[in-house]
Design a protein around this motif. Structure first.
Motif, PDB file in Angstrom:
ATOM      1  N   ASP A 392     -16.146  14.015 -23.645  1.00 47.29           N
ATOM      2  CA  ASP A 392     -16.608  14.362 -24.988  1.00 47.29           C
ATOM      3  C   ASP A 392     -17.160  15.780 -24.998  1.00 47.29           C
ATOM      4  N   TYR A 393     -16.892  16.492 -26.092  1.00 44.80           N
ATOM      5  CA  TYR A 393     -17.352  17.873 -26.227  1.00 44.80           C
ATOM      6  C   TYR A 393     -17.904  18.077 -27.637  1.00 44.80           C
ATOM      7  N   ALA A 394     -18.933  18.923 -27.748  1.00 38.14           N
ATOM      8  CA  ALA A 394     -19.546  19.159 -29.055  1.00 38.14           C
ATOM      9  C   ALA A 394     -20.157  20.542 -29.111  1.00 38.14           C
ATOM     10  N   LEU A 395     -20.123  21.125 -30.306  1.00 35.40           N
ATOM     11  CA  LEU A 395     -20.792  22.389 -30.609  1.00 35.40           C
ATOM     12  C   LEU A 395     -21.710  22.122 -31.785  1.00 35.40           C
ATOM     13  N   ALA A 396     -23.029  22.174 -31.573  1.00 34.58           N
ATOM     14  CA  ALA A 396     -23.998  21.731 -32.568  1.00 34.58           C
ATOM     15  C   ALA A 396     -25.044  22.797 -32.833  1.00 34.58           C
ATOM     16  N   ALA A 397     -25.510  22.821 -34.070  1.00 35.24           N
ATOM     17  CA  ALA A 397     -26.649  23.684 -34.433  1.00 35.24           C
ATOM     18  C   ALA A 397     -27.928  22.953 -34.033  1.00 35.24           C
ATOM     19  N   ALA A 398     -28.102  22.776 -32.722  1.00 30.56           N
ATOM     20  CA  ALA A 398     -29.155  21.889 -32.219  1.00 30.56           C
ATOM     21  C   ALA A 398     -29.848  22.468 -30.997  1.00 30.56           C
ATOM     22  N   GLY A 399     -29.942  23.804 -30.917  1.00 30.31           N
ATOM     23  CA  GLY A 399     -30.647  24.408 -29.808  1.00 30.31           C
ATOM     24  C   GLY A 399     -32.152  24.348 -29.982  1.00 30.31           C
ATOM     25  N   SER A 400     -32.861  25.110 -29.172  1.00 27.87           N
ATOM     26  CA  SER A 400     -34.332  25.093 -29.210  1.00 27.87           C
ATOM     27  C   SER A 400     -34.856  25.439 -30.587  1.00 27.87           C
ATOM     28  N   ASN A 401     -34.254  26.424 -31.235  1.00 27.67           N
ATOM     29  CA  ASN A 401     -34.544  26.752 -32.629  1.00 27.67           C
ATOM     30  C   ASN A 401     -33.295  26.426 -33.450  1.00 27.67           C
TER      31      ASN A 401
END
Length: 968
Positions: A392-401
């Motif tokens: 599974d692979y994902a690119l998310a707006a879910a970093g530290s900020n």
């Protein structure tokens, strides 16, 4: 025509021997051609030198050819196999009577290769109609058209053709079913006479990952092992309690399904449009009989590759942001709305891809001893294995900020579009992105052994028995995930195009130097379910036309499991730099290319723990359910006539008692302490089923019954299961004191049966669920849950919002439905159109139930209820060709109460198109081409019944198989 008026018995003198006397064992040579049962019975009577009396209309029923030297009772059994007719021996001859549906073994009699195409798909439809006609309960069946050949690629795909049945898909194929709009937990699954449970997992957390429920996963078994499947929708008291929606009966092949030696082999190659690589799909069967004894072995092996990819988010939250996080490009009106109203915004907007390499193995055996019609003993075993190797692979707006919780860090909103109370488009700067790379290995192993027996003790008394054991073990030994982070990015999302959300990223996402290690996650799971069944039944027939049946049943069920997790953060205070060799660019089957971590290399570089011991248990996940049930039933059966019309009916009572124990851990304020809760419940369930022949070929059915469905396993957990996430999480607290669902049901239908494989029916059904289980959900800060702060993620705010959910008994719900079906051969048309036919069915149902959200009762559609569903198949059948094209439509449905202030979670409507083409190359060999989901139907999920906020839009491509089958 299929007449229901009883035929007058011919005046033939018999000796005074009693029914049930052993038939003579003299062997005869039989050569009986395929055709009507009437002609076959006449031929058997002459060649076997035996008198046969029939009390049923046999002119419409079709029988297979019988050739070879055998006893008369063996030849008669082959002629009647799968037909709604039973034979009783009377000294010097046989009498043929209507068979109860339970007595009709839905097995396929041997058909030599030269007959298979002629009677193939159309013949399977005919046998299915015969089973439906013979049943006293409301029942629909699918019968294999060939040896080891179901009409679709897997069982779930086939089941969706049955009126009132809809399926859920995962990893490119059908997985679970709903019956008449009630979810999978409301349907019992029975394999070779005993109840079973087998659970697998989804690769997507939006669909719940592993299913620790009572819902059976039909993707577990290879379809080639089964000869017939029946869905029983109304309830009779000689069936186990527990399936308000119905019971799915699976039957594997047995040696006495064939007249002697039989062998078959099929080989196919399967390819998914998202992967292109061909994978093998092979199956074989060998069976033989030696006098009174027979043995059978069937083996199936397949691998399949599937790819599902698209867009998803983690839900919609009311996100608070500070004034400093709103840029000058945002209007004062929108700024005020953001600060004062806190509209809902999608979190962690993600491009995702799921790759699955699936291996499915099935082995069935059957040992059968049948010295005559008076005795039968069968030992059936089945092994099923399903393993998944997922990437599974994902690119998310879910970093530290990132955009996963309140926006109070470096993120700045530069532009926004608000529709109602939803942020449908936004542009941000200074956002931290993260990528995910996950390797999973999971497997389910299923075992069953069941012994069935039947003995005719006297003219009026028959005894039946069953004892069996089944075990399903699911394991997830490998779940290794690498999170990389790329900081200070511009990012925007746009939901304004219907069902087509789009993300836009600033900078180069494929530059490995801009990505560093953020986190590593390791998980393990295990779930085991075991059934032990024992049944004893008696049938007393003091006279023709009516009989009493009674029985006892014991059922032992055990379920246990646990989840373990180790989340190691590597971004405190900054992301950890790892070698460039540990990072790769993912570019296949994705909406955008980006850098991900190489799981094996990264774990080796960091030295991450991969084998987790019990100290890593997820709080509340380790619980056990124990159920012991004892039941007894008494049922009066009728097969006669009233006012000149044929009557078949049963009336009965079933009493049961269940002892339940739930053991787990619950919060005591400072830690989780062991707890065990036990209680007992029971009920008396009445049922009546009536079938009347109102005219030639026309049946009227009526059913009224009471039944239960036991609570979901997770609902009964004596545990509070905690799931953590950066934006919050969930706390699900079980309720071991739940009482089961209880429903009163009434249904009626009118059915017309025509020549050949043709019939039509229309019916209505109503269920009043007096006792239901619903959820009470409250959104609260974690600090108010009473659970220890040590369970939170590192540096997580104790006031982060958590969904706290618990199941509760509530007031009843009801729903009303309409079901219509049509099956028609076009024999009335000129050639070549006379080879065409059509199958169509439609189900409409409507009903609501209440869920409790933040202390208020909210009405939602019943879970898994699609108001409208229909199936249609157009087929062509000639001596050489068998072609069919099918469409299955399922309307939108609710699958949950909703989260974070959103009322309800939903799946959008789907319409799937499948096809199959078979061509006979010779008397023994045929070529096949089959396909599913040819239009690449997307799976769309959304939340909130009013706002309809999109959460998931993915596609899995179409799958095509091509191959050949050979019979010896």
């Amino acid at each position: 025509m299929r007449g229901l008026l009883h035929c007058a018995l011919p005046l033939i003198a018999f000796s005074a021997a009693a029914l049930g006397e052993t038939a003579p064992d003299t062997a005869h040579s039989f050569v009986i051609a395929a055709g009507t049962l009437t002609g076959a019975i006449q031929a058997l009577s002459q060649q076997g030198d035996v008198q046969i009396i029939t009390a049923v209309n046999t002119t419409r029923l079709k029988s297979p050819p019988v050739r070879g030297t055998m006893r008369t009772d063996e030849a008669l059994a082959l002629l009647l196999k799968g037909l709604p007719v039973r034979a009783e021996y009377l000294a010097g001859g046989y009498i043929l009577k209507h068979a109860s549906p339970e007595a009709v073994l839905p097995k396929q009699a041997e058909i030599p290769p030269e007959e298979i195409v002629i009677t193939g798909y159309r013949g399977s439809l005919q046998r299915a109609i015969d089973l439906k006609y013979a049943a006293v309960v409301s029942q629909d069946s699918i019968v294999a058209e060939d040896i080891a050949a179901f009409p679709d690629i897997n069982l779930a795909e086939s089941l969706q053709r049955i009126p009132g049945v809809a399926i859920t898909r995962d990893s490119g194929e059908g997985r679970q079913i709903t019956v008449r709009s009630l979810g999978p937990d409301f349907t019992r699954t029975q394999l070779n006479g005993m109840e079973v449970l087998g659970n697998t997992a989804s690769g997507m957390d939006n669909r719940g990952l592993v299913s620790r429920t009572r819902a059976f996963d039909f993707s577990l078994f290879a379809s080639e092992l089964f000869s017939a499947v029946s869905v029983v929708k109304s309830y009779a008291t000689d069936e186990d309690e527990g399936g308000i929606a119905g019971t799915v009966k699976l039957s594997t092949a047995r040696p006495f399904d064939f007249s002697g030696f039989k062998a078959a082999l099929s080989a196919k190659a399967m390819s998914n449009s998202g992967d292109q690589a061909a994978t093998p799909h092979v199956a074989g069967l060998i069976s033989n009989r030696w006098g009174d004894f027979g043995a059978l072995l069937a083996v199936a092996f397949s691998t399949a590759n599937s790819v599902e990819y698209g867009y998803r988010n983690w839900g919609w939250h009311q996100v608070a942001m500070g004034a400093a996080n709103i840029g000058p490009g945002v209007s004062s009106v929108d700024t005020q709305a953001l600060l004062a109203s806190q509209p809902f915004m999608p979190i962690a907007e993600t491009y995702s891809s799921w790759f699955d390499h699936r291996v499915r193995i099935g082995v069935s055996t059957s040992l059968e001893y049948r010295p005559g019609d008076h005795f039968e003993l069968v030992l059936d075993t089945l092994y099923g294995h399903l393993s998944n190797h997922r990437s599974d692979y994902a690119l998310a707006a879910a970093g530290s900020n990132g955009l996963t919780s309140d926006i109070t860090g470096t993120q700045r909103l530069e532009a926004v579009s608000i529709a109602g109370n939803s942020v449908v488009a936004a542009q941000f700067s200074h956002v931290d992105l993260r990528s995910e790379s996950n390797q999973m290995r999971d497997a389910t192993d299923f075992y069953q052994s069941v012994l069935n027996g039947r003995a005719v003790l006297s003219q009026s008394l028959t005894i039946t028995g069953l004892i069996g054991i089944s075990r399903s073990a699911y394991g997830l030994p490998v779940f290794d995930k690498v999170f990389l982070e790329s900081q200070d990015r511009s990012f925007s999302f746009n939901y304004t195009s219907a069902n087509h959300p789009v993300n836009t990223y600033g900078g180069d996402l494929t530059d490995p130097a801009q990505w560093n290690l953020m986190r590593l996650d390791t998980q393990e799971q295990a779930i085991t379910s075991q059934y032990i069944n024992a049944k004893l039944g008696l049938e007393w027939r003091p006279q023709d036309g009516s009989w009493l049946s009674a029985g006892l049943a014991y059922k032992r069920f055990r379920n246990s499991g646990w989840s373990r997790a180790d989340k190691e953060f590597h971004n405190d205070p900054t992301d950890e730099i790892i070698p460039l060799a540990d990072k790769v660019v993912f570019s296949g089957n994705t909406l955008a290319p980006y850098v991900v971590g190489d799981v094996g290399r990264t774990y080796a570089t960091i030295g991450q723990t991969r084998d987790l011991n019990p100290s890593y248990n997820v709080p509340g996940s380790d619980y056990r359910i124990s159920e012991d049930s004892l039941a007894a039933f008494l049922q009066y059966n009728v097969d006669g006539a009233v006012l000149g019309h044929a009557l078949r009916a049963n009336f009965g009572l079933r009493s049961f008692t269940t002892w339940l124990t739930s053991s787990g851990t619950l919060n005591n304020g400072t830690s989780l302490a062991p707890v065990s809760v036990s209680y007992r419940y029971g009920d008396v369930l009445p049922a009546a089923n009536v079938v009347i022949g109102v005219a030639d070929n026309i049946l009227w059915r009526f059913s009224a019954n009471r039944n239960i469905s036991r609570p979901a396993l997770s609902d009964l957990a004596a545990a509070g299961t905690l799931s953590t996430a950066p934006f919050g999480g969930s706390l699900t607290i079980g309720n071991p004191n739940l009482r089961p669902f209880r429903a009163d049901a009434v249904e009626t239908s009118l059915e017309y049966y025509d020549e050949g494989a043709s019939y039509m029916s229309v019916g209505v059904f109503y269920k009043n669920m007096e006792k239901v289980i619903t959820t009470a959900t409250t959104l609260m800060p974690y600090s108010q849950t009473g659970y220890p702060l040590s369970f939170l993620l590192p540096h997580q705010d104790p006031n982060v919002p958590y969904n706290v959910t618990t199941p509760v008994n509530a007031k009843g719900a009801s729903f009303l439905g309409l079901e219509a079906a049509l099956q028609r051969d076009f024999k009335f048309l000129p050639a070549p159109f006379d080879q065409f036919g059509v199958i169509a069915n439609l189900t409409y149902a409507d009903g609501n139930s209440a869920v409790i959200f933040n202390g208020q009762s909210v009405s939602l559609p019943l879970p898994n209820l699609s108001k409208l569903s229909f199936n249609a198949t157009l087929y062509y059948e000639s001596n050489d060709w068998s072609i069919r094209v099918s469409e299955a439509y399922r309307g939108k449905y609710c699958d949950g109460a909703g989260t974070y202030g959103n009322i309800g979670g939903f799946f959008e409507a789907t319409s799937n198109v499948d096809f199959a083409v078979h061509y006979r190359l010779s008397d023994h060999l045929k070529a096949t081409v089959e396909g599913i989901n040819m239009t690449d139907q997307p799976i769309i999920q959304y939340t909130d019944v009013t706002a309809k906020r999109i959460e998931v839009v993915t596609r899995s491509g179409h799958t095509v198989t091509f191959g050949a089958a050979y019979e010896f």
